[in-house]
Design a protein around this motif. Structure first.
Motif, PDB file in Angstrom:
ATOM      1  N   HIS A  37     -13.060   8.390  -0.154  1.00  0.00           N
ATOM      2  CA  HIS A  37     -12.238   9.029   1.005  1.00  0.00           C
ATOM      3  C   HIS A  37     -11.430   8.100   1.529  1.00  0.00           C
ATOM      4  O   HIS A  37     -10.365   8.566   2.300  1.00  0.00           O
ATOM      5  N   ASP A  38     -11.717   6.957   1.556  1.00  0.00           N
ATOM      6  CA  ASP A  38     -10.965   5.674   2.418  1.00  0.00           C
ATOM      7  C   ASP A  38      -9.481   5.415   1.481  1.00  0.00           C
ATOM      8  O   ASP A  38      -8.997   4.148   1.771  1.00  0.00           O
ATOM      9  N   TYR A  39      -9.483   6.054   0.316  1.00  0.00           N
ATOM     10  CA  TYR A  39      -8.080   5.630  -0.636  1.00  0.00           C
ATOM     11  C   TYR A  39      -7.070   6.208  -0.036  1.00  0.00           C
ATOM     12  O   TYR A  39      -6.549   7.015   0.286  1.00  0.00           O
ATOM     13  N   CYS A  40      -6.266   5.202   0.388  1.00  0.00           N
ATOM     14  CA  CYS A  40      -4.823   5.385   1.217  1.00  0.00           C
ATOM     15  C   CYS A  40      -3.823   5.313   0.234  1.00  0.00           C
ATOM     16  O   CYS A  40      -4.043   4.890  -1.061  1.00  0.00           O
ATOM     17  N   ARG A  41      -2.773   5.614   0.748  1.00  0.00           N
ATOM     18  CA  ARG A  41      -1.581   5.785  -0.254  1.00  0.00           C
ATOM     19  C   ARG A  41      -0.997   4.402  -0.449  1.00  0.00           C
ATOM     20  O   ARG A  41      -0.598   4.148  -1.824  1.00  0.00           O
ATOM     21  N   ALA A  42      -1.075   3.398   0.138  1.00  0.00           N
ATOM     22  CA  ALA A  42      -0.622   2.038  -0.069  1.00  0.00           C
ATOM     23  C   ALA A  42      -1.654   1.543  -1.180  1.00  0.00           C
ATOM     24  O   ALA A  42      -1.098   0.872  -2.254  1.00  0.00           O
ATOM     25  N   ARG A  43      -2.946   1.878  -1.177  1.00  0.00           N
ATOM     26  CA  ARG A  43      -3.762   1.241  -2.390  1.00  0.00           C
ATOM     27  C   ARG A  43      -3.390   1.967  -3.589  1.00  0.00           C
ATOM     28  O   ARG A  43      -3.379   1.687  -4.510  1.00  0.00           O
ATOM     29  N   ALA A  44      -3.092   3.121  -3.416  1.00  0.00           N
ATOM     30  CA  ALA A  44      -2.862   3.986  -4.606  1.00  0.00           C
ATOM     31  C   ALA A  44      -1.619   3.659  -5.167  1.00  0.00           C
ATOM     32  O   ALA A  44      -1.686   3.482  -6.659  1.00  0.00           O
ATOM     33  N   LEU A  45      -0.461   3.390  -4.588  1.00  0.00           N
ATOM     34  CA  LEU A  45       0.653   2.734  -4.961  1.00  0.00           C
ATOM     35  C   LEU A  45       0.207   1.376  -5.849  1.00  0.00           C
ATOM     36  O   LEU A  45       0.964   1.152  -7.016  1.00  0.00           O
ATOM     37  N   ARG A  46      -0.616   0.623  -5.030  1.00  0.00           N
ATOM     38  CA  ARG A  46      -0.778  -0.632  -5.774  1.00  0.00           C
ATOM     39  C   ARG A  46      -1.577  -0.596  -7.167  1.00  0.00           C
ATOM     40  O   ARG A  46      -1.157  -1.368  -8.060  1.00  0.00           O
ATOM     41  N   ASP A  47      -2.437   0.456  -7.057  1.00  0.00           N
ATOM     42  CA  ASP A  47      -3.260   0.680  -8.361  1.00  0.00           C
ATOM     43  C   ASP A  47      -2.167   1.198  -9.608  1.00  0.00           C
ATOM     44  O   ASP A  47      -2.321   0.873 -10.565  1.00  0.00           O
ATOM     45  N   ILE A  48      -1.426   2.215  -9.147  1.00  0.00           N
ATOM     46  CA  ILE A  48      -0.436   2.709 -10.154  1.00  0.00           C
ATOM     47  C   ILE A  48       0.445   1.630 -10.520  1.00  0.00           C
ATOM     48  O   ILE A  48       0.660   1.506 -11.807  1.00  0.00           O
ATOM     49  N   ALA A  50      -0.163  -1.653 -10.803  1.00  0.00           N
ATOM     50  CA  ALA A  50      -0.739  -2.444 -11.524  1.00  0.00           C
ATOM     51  C   ALA A  50      -0.985  -1.925 -12.883  1.00  0.00           C
ATOM     52  O   ALA A  50      -1.020  -2.491 -13.886  1.00  0.00           O
ATOM     53  N   TRP A  51      -1.164  -0.504 -12.994  1.00  0.00           N
ATOM     54  CA  TRP A  51      -1.439   0.214 -14.243  1.00  0.00           C
ATOM     55  C   TRP A  51      -0.204   0.152 -15.146  1.00  0.00           C
ATOM     56  O   TRP A  51      -0.262  -0.116 -16.281  1.00  0.00           O
ATOM     57  N   LEU A  52       0.734   0.202 -14.346  1.00  0.00           N
ATOM     58  CA  LEU A  52       2.035   0.467 -15.125  1.00  0.00           C
ATOM     59  C   LEU A  52       2.321  -1.143 -15.744  1.00  0.00           C
ATOM     60  O   LEU A  52       2.842  -1.146 -16.925  1.00  0.00           O
ATOM     61  N   GLY A  53       2.315  -1.943 -14.802  1.00  0.00           N
ATOM     62  CA  GLY A  53       2.502  -3.276 -15.329  1.00  0.00           C
ATOM     63  C   GLY A  53       1.527  -3.811 -16.609  1.00  0.00           C
ATOM     64  O   GLY A  53       2.047  -4.513 -17.233  1.00  0.00           O
ATOM     65  N   ALA A  54       0.349  -3.383 -16.605  1.00  0.00           N
ATOM     66  CA  ALA A  54      -0.471  -3.684 -17.673  1.00  0.00           C
ATOM     67  C   ALA A  54      -0.306  -2.892 -18.795  1.00  0.00           C
ATOM     68  O   ALA A  54      -0.874  -3.220 -19.936  1.00  0.00           O
ATOM     69  N   ASN A  55       0.599  -1.801 -18.599  1.00  0.00           N
ATOM     70  CA  ASN A  55       1.017  -1.223 -19.803  1.00  0.00           C
ATOM     71  C   ASN A  55       2.563  -1.451 -20.347  1.00  0.00           C
ATOM     72  O   ASN A  55       3.032  -0.648 -20.789  1.00  0.00           O
ATOM     73  N   GLY A  56       3.150  -2.619 -19.882  1.00  0.00           N
ATOM     74  CA  GLY A  56       4.315  -2.970 -20.241  1.00  0.00           C
ATOM     75  C   GLY A  56       5.336  -2.156 -19.595  1.00  0.00           C
ATOM     76  O   GLY A  56       6.652  -2.488 -20.212  1.00  0.00           O
ATOM     77  N   CYS A  57       5.292  -1.648 -18.501  1.00  0.00           N
ATOM     78  CA  CYS A  57       6.213  -1.235 -17.766  1.00  0.00           C
ATOM     79  C   CYS A  57       6.738  -1.862 -16.488  1.00  0.00           C
ATOM     80  O   CYS A  57       5.785  -2.378 -15.897  1.00  0.00           O
ATOM     81  N   LYS A  58       7.999  -1.683 -16.105  1.00  0.00           N
ATOM     82  CA  LYS A  58       8.628  -2.428 -14.958  1.00  0.00           C
ATOM     83  C   LYS A  58       9.009  -1.229 -14.049  1.00  0.00           C
ATOM     84  O   LYS A  58       9.758  -0.446 -14.438  1.00  0.00           O
ATOM     85  N   GLY A  59       9.037  -1.196 -12.683  1.00  0.00           N
ATOM     86  CA  GLY A  59       9.581  -0.493 -12.019  1.00  0.00           C
ATOM     87  C   GLY A  59       9.448  -1.004 -10.338  1.00  0.00           C
ATOM     88  O   GLY A  59       8.536  -1.935 -10.165  1.00  0.00           O
ATOM     89  N   ILE A  64       8.054   5.110  -6.898  1.00  0.00           N
ATOM     90  CA  ILE A  64       7.066   6.137  -7.158  1.00  0.00           C
ATOM     91  C   ILE A  64       6.846   7.161  -6.291  1.00  0.00           C
ATOM     92  O   ILE A  64       6.666   7.038  -5.145  1.00  0.00           O
ATOM     93  N   ALA A  65       6.998   8.488  -6.637  1.00  0.00           N
ATOM     94  CA  ALA A  65       6.804   9.693  -5.904  1.00  0.00           C
ATOM     95  C   ALA A  65       5.309   9.914  -5.943  1.00  0.00           C
ATOM     96  O   ALA A  65       4.731  10.232  -6.983  1.00  0.00           O
ATOM     97  N   LEU A  66       4.663  10.041  -4.623  1.00  0.00           N
ATOM     98  CA  LEU A  66       3.229   9.983  -4.868  1.00  0.00           C
ATOM     99  C   LEU A  66       2.895  11.387  -3.868  1.00  0.00           C
ATOM    100  O   LEU A  66       3.507  11.337  -2.729  1.00  0.00           O
ATOM    101  N   LEU A  67       2.227  12.228  -4.553  1.00  0.00           N
ATOM    102  CA  LEU A  67       1.934  13.753  -3.899  1.00  0.00           C
ATOM    103  C   LEU A  67       0.488  13.999  -3.894  1.00  0.00           C
ATOM    104  O   LEU A  67      -0.141  13.570  -4.782  1.00  0.00           O
ATOM    105  N   PRO A  68       0.032  14.552  -2.683  1.00  0.00           N
ATOM    106  CA  PRO A  68      -1.329  15.101  -2.704  1.00  0.00           C
ATOM    107  C   PRO A  68      -1.525  15.823  -4.182  1.00  0.00           C
ATOM    108  O   PRO A  68      -0.799  16.970  -4.303  1.00  0.00           O
TER     109      PRO A  68
END
Length: 69
Positions: A37-48, A50-59, A64-68
């Motif tokens: 429930h306390d998962y905020c947009r900033a944390r979601a962006l950081r997690d995304i 991190a996932w992109l970086g771990a999979n060889g992506c840069k951006g 990142i467009a983040l939508l409910p």
């Protein structure tokens, strides 16, 4: 490229972004990320990011467009 985080869904966001894939060039990436429930947009962006970086992506997190979900 698609990612799906399978945590218990209290808050969910869909996302998409153009990224640069090492050795491949530009690609469109998308997925869904969920968190407690306390998962905020900033944390979601950081997690995304991190996932992109771990999979060889840069951006940029700003690209990142983040939508409910």
């Amino acid at each position: 490229m698609t990612s799906t985080n399978t945590a218990l869904p209290a808050v969910a966001y869909s996302w998409h972004a153009w990224v640069t894939v090492r050795g491949q060039g530009r690609a469109f990436a998308s997925g869904t990320v969920t968190g407690p429930h306390d998962y905020c947009r900033a944390r979601a962006l950081r997690d995304i990011g991190a996932w992109l970086g771990a999979n060889g992506c840069k951006g940029r997190l700003a690209d990142i467009a983040l939508l409910p979900a």
